[in-house]
Design an enzyme around this catalytic site. Sequence first.
Site, short mmCIF file in Angstrom:
data_model
loop_
_atom_site.label_atom_id
_atom_site.label_comp_id
_atom_site.label_asym_id
_atom_site.label_seq_id
_atom_site.Cartn_x
_atom_site.Cartn_y
_atom_site.Cartn_z
N GLY A 149 39.07 44.65 35.95
CA GLY A 149 40.51 44.91 35.90
C GLY A 149 41.28 43.62 35.66
O GLY A 149 40.76 42.65 35.11
N GLY A 150 42.52 43.62 36.14
CA GLY A 150 43.38 42.45 35.95
C GLY A 150 42.79 41.21 36.59
O GLY A 150 43.19 40.08 36.26
N GLY A 210 41.66 20.99 3.32
CA GLY A 210 42.44 21.08 4.56
C GLY A 210 41.59 20.75 5.77
O GLY A 210 42.09 20.21 6.77
N ALA A 211 40.31 21.08 5.69
CA ALA A 211 39.42 20.82 6.83
C ALA A 211 39.26 19.32 7.07
O ALA A 211 39.05 18.88 8.20
CB ALA A 211 38.08 21.49 6.60
C1 HXC Z 1 38.38 48.71 47.95
C2 HXC Z 1 36.25 48.63 47.16
C3 HXC Z 1 36.72 48.30 45.87
C4 HXC Z 1 38.11 48.17 45.69
C5 HXC Z 1 34.58 48.37 45.79
N1 HXC Z 1 34.93 48.69 47.06
N2 HXC Z 1 35.66 48.15 45.05
N3 HXC Z 1 37.08 48.84 48.19
N4 HXC Z 1 38.91 48.39 46.76
N5 HXC Z 1 38.64 47.85 44.51
C6 HXC Z 1 34.04 48.99 48.17
C7 HXC Z 1 33.33 50.32 47.99
O1 HXC Z 1 34.14 51.37 48.46
C8 HXC Z 1 32.11 50.10 48.87
O2 HXC Z 1 32.50 50.26 50.22
C9 HXC Z 1 31.81 48.63 48.67
O3 HXC Z 1 33.01 48.04 48.19
C10 HXC Z 1 30.71 48.38 47.67
O4 HXC Z 1 31.01 49.10 46.50
P1 HXC Z 1 29.91 49.97 45.72
O5 HXC Z 1 30.65 50.82 44.76
O6 HXC Z 1 29.03 50.65 46.71
O7 HXC Z 1 29.08 48.83 45.00
P2 HXC Z 1 28.41 48.87 43.56
O8 HXC Z 1 27.67 50.16 43.38
O9 HXC Z 1 27.66 47.60 43.43
O10 HXC Z 1 29.62 48.87 42.53
C11 HXC Z 1 30.51 47.77 42.48
C12 HXC Z 1 31.72 48.10 41.59
C13 HXC Z 1 32.36 49.43 42.08
C14 HXC Z 1 31.27 48.22 40.15
C15 HXC Z 1 32.69 46.92 41.68
O11 HXC Z 1 32.58 49.32 43.49
C16 HXC Z 1 33.66 49.69 41.40
O12 HXC Z 1 33.69 50.21 40.29
N6 HXC Z 1 34.76 49.45 42.15
C17 HXC Z 1 36.09 49.67 41.66
C18 HXC Z 1 36.42 48.70 40.58
C19 HXC Z 1 37.82 48.86 40.15
O13 HXC Z 1 38.16 49.78 39.37
N7 HXC Z 1 38.72 48.08 40.77
C20 HXC Z 1 40.12 48.14 40.57
C21 HXC Z 1 40.37 47.48 39.26
S1 HXC Z 1 42.05 47.40 38.88
P3 HXC Z 1 31.51 50.90 51.30
O14 HXC Z 1 32.32 50.89 52.56
O15 HXC Z 1 31.16 52.25 50.82
O16 HXC Z 1 30.34 49.96 51.32
C22 HXC Z 1 42.45 45.92 39.43
C23 HXC Z 1 43.85 45.60 39.18
C24 HXC Z 1 44.11 44.14 39.38
O17 HXC Z 1 41.70 45.17 39.94
C25 HXC Z 1 45.39 43.85 38.69
C26 HXC Z 1 45.72 42.42 38.77
C27 HXC Z 1 46.81 42.11 37.79
#
Ligand code: HXC
Length: 525
Positions: free
Chosen positions: A181-182, A415-416
């Site tokens: 993401g961001g 130019g290069a």
């Molecule tokens: C809260 C999160 C989390 C998140 C993961 N977890 N991402 N908790 N917020 N963003 C937690 C899960 O619930 C889980 O908790 C633990 O972390 C491990 O995650 P898993 O999914 O079991 O691990 P894995 O299978 O290795 O997958 C990792 C992952 C996946 C690929 C990162 O977790 C994922 O897709 N997460 C979401 C990614 C995402 O879309 N993030 C938001 C992006 S938008 P438990 O308690 O079950 O162990 C963003 C905006 C930022 O970031 C903008 C800035 C400008």
Amino acid sequence: MYLNHKNRANKKEKSNNDKLLEKRQQSLEGGGKKKVENQHKKGKLTARERVELLVDENSFVEIDSFVTHQNTKFNLENNKPLGDGVITGHATIAEKQVFVYSQDFTVFGGSLGRAQATKICKVMDLAITTGNPIIGILDSGGARIQEGVASLAGYGDIFFRNTQASGVIPQVSVILGPCAGGAVYSPALTDFVLMNKENSFMFVTGPEVVEAVTGEEISFYDLGGSSVHGSKTGVSHLVGENEEKTLDLARKLLSYLPSNNLNDPPFNPDIVEETDQLLLRELMPEMENEPYDMKRIIETIFDSDSFLELNEDWAKNIIIGFARIQGLTAGIIANQPLFLGGAIDYNAADKASRFIRFCDSFNIPILTFVDVPGFLPGVKQEHEGIIRHGAKLLFAYSEATIPKISVIVRKAYGGAYIVMSSKHLGTDFNLAWPSAEIAVMGAEGACRILYKNKLKEEENPETVLEEFTNEFKEEFANPYQAAELGYVDKVIFPEETRSEIIASLLLLQNKREQSPRRKHGISPV
Ligand code: HXC
């Protein structure tokens, strides 16, 4: 009475100490044993293990280890791991002071909420005010979903500091897990991004979103793994075979950099080993269009084993990296005739211009090795904006006030020629080998245009063209016209290059150059 009072005081002291020990233990446990085991099962180290590998032994001093989130939604008031998913502090790397943060995937997947962001911002602020590099180790699910806009605000605060720190202290991002993401924009704003071959992923929208929106099916690795960012996008400057080697690369990279923009780069005269400079004559082929490996020329001229190439697999037609010469640190830019004949395309222009701006900010002299037939022709190049991208390179060279030295080893056409650190862009010393060909274009191409009508009339045009081409080469395809005009300061034998560069660098050590007063130039980004 007195004894009772003393006993009570002792008991209180013991319980105070126990409480501190207990809290320390708790913060060391991160997300707990099971989560740590899961992390190891995935072939990943914990946040703390990574910091230990990165910094000098026993040098890490942690701060904010008791910080927790203040979220009461989603039942989180009952789940407040100490440290909140990131380890922060200071340490030394090869005895140089640095600030470090390392995201802990075992706590809420390393996701970033308000508390984690505040911890990261604190070490960034300390790094900026004390003038020391900051290294972030990233392994995170991105914005902590349960905290909503508070976590987005946290990212905003980090991006702002990344920008404020730019050009003031070196910023290094080591990606050792997801960076989604961001969140990707913090590393993208830093100076160097390192990825691990297997477990690092960076993308703005992940495979699921991509499939939902465009119908394209793709794996994490193929969407944003190290090979994508190492060879296609150029986001990653260095790729390590595994976590340990990636962290080693971060240590190595730091060894070339000053702590901040007011310091000189490290000088390391203890490890100077010189290669036989006569080898350079053998490395340059006889034939003008025969390819050869420019890296061998660089490795021969500079101190043995001192060349650290960056973006090795991206825009291979231009080489960038750091090296040492008699212990002095230098930034290297060189055309690579092995790829696209060394022509400059839009990626090469981007790659080199960003590197020049880094070196200029951190007082690292730039050495340019030129063998360039021109800008890469083609519809794709024009339509992808070679005009805009090429202008960045002109801007970066012209704007840079650090010592600049160029060596034309073979072609410098059109130019290069101007772009590649010519005298006209403020280069301090322009050197050329006898094999240099400085001209508006290649001899044959030039004669085809100049003698187009004449050749049409000839019975045997190819033989006549060859004669014209040879005459043209005699006249123009050499360094001497440029030397007569003072655009080349000195024509030297290849084996003189190393000593000329050392002498020039020593002479330029106290160079001071003032640019016109302004807020900032407008680089054609
Ligand atoms: C809260 C999160 C989390 C998140 C993961 N977890 N991402 N908790 N917020 N963003 C937690 C899960 O619930 C889980 O908790 C633990 O972390 C491990 O995650 P898993 O999914 O079991 O691990 P894995 O299978 O290795 O997958 C990792 C992952 C996946 C690929 C990162 O977790 C994922 O897709 N997460 C979401 C990614 C995402 O879309 N993030 C938001 C992006 S938008 P438990 O308690 O079950 O162990 C963003 C905006 C930022 O970031 C903008 C800035 C400008």
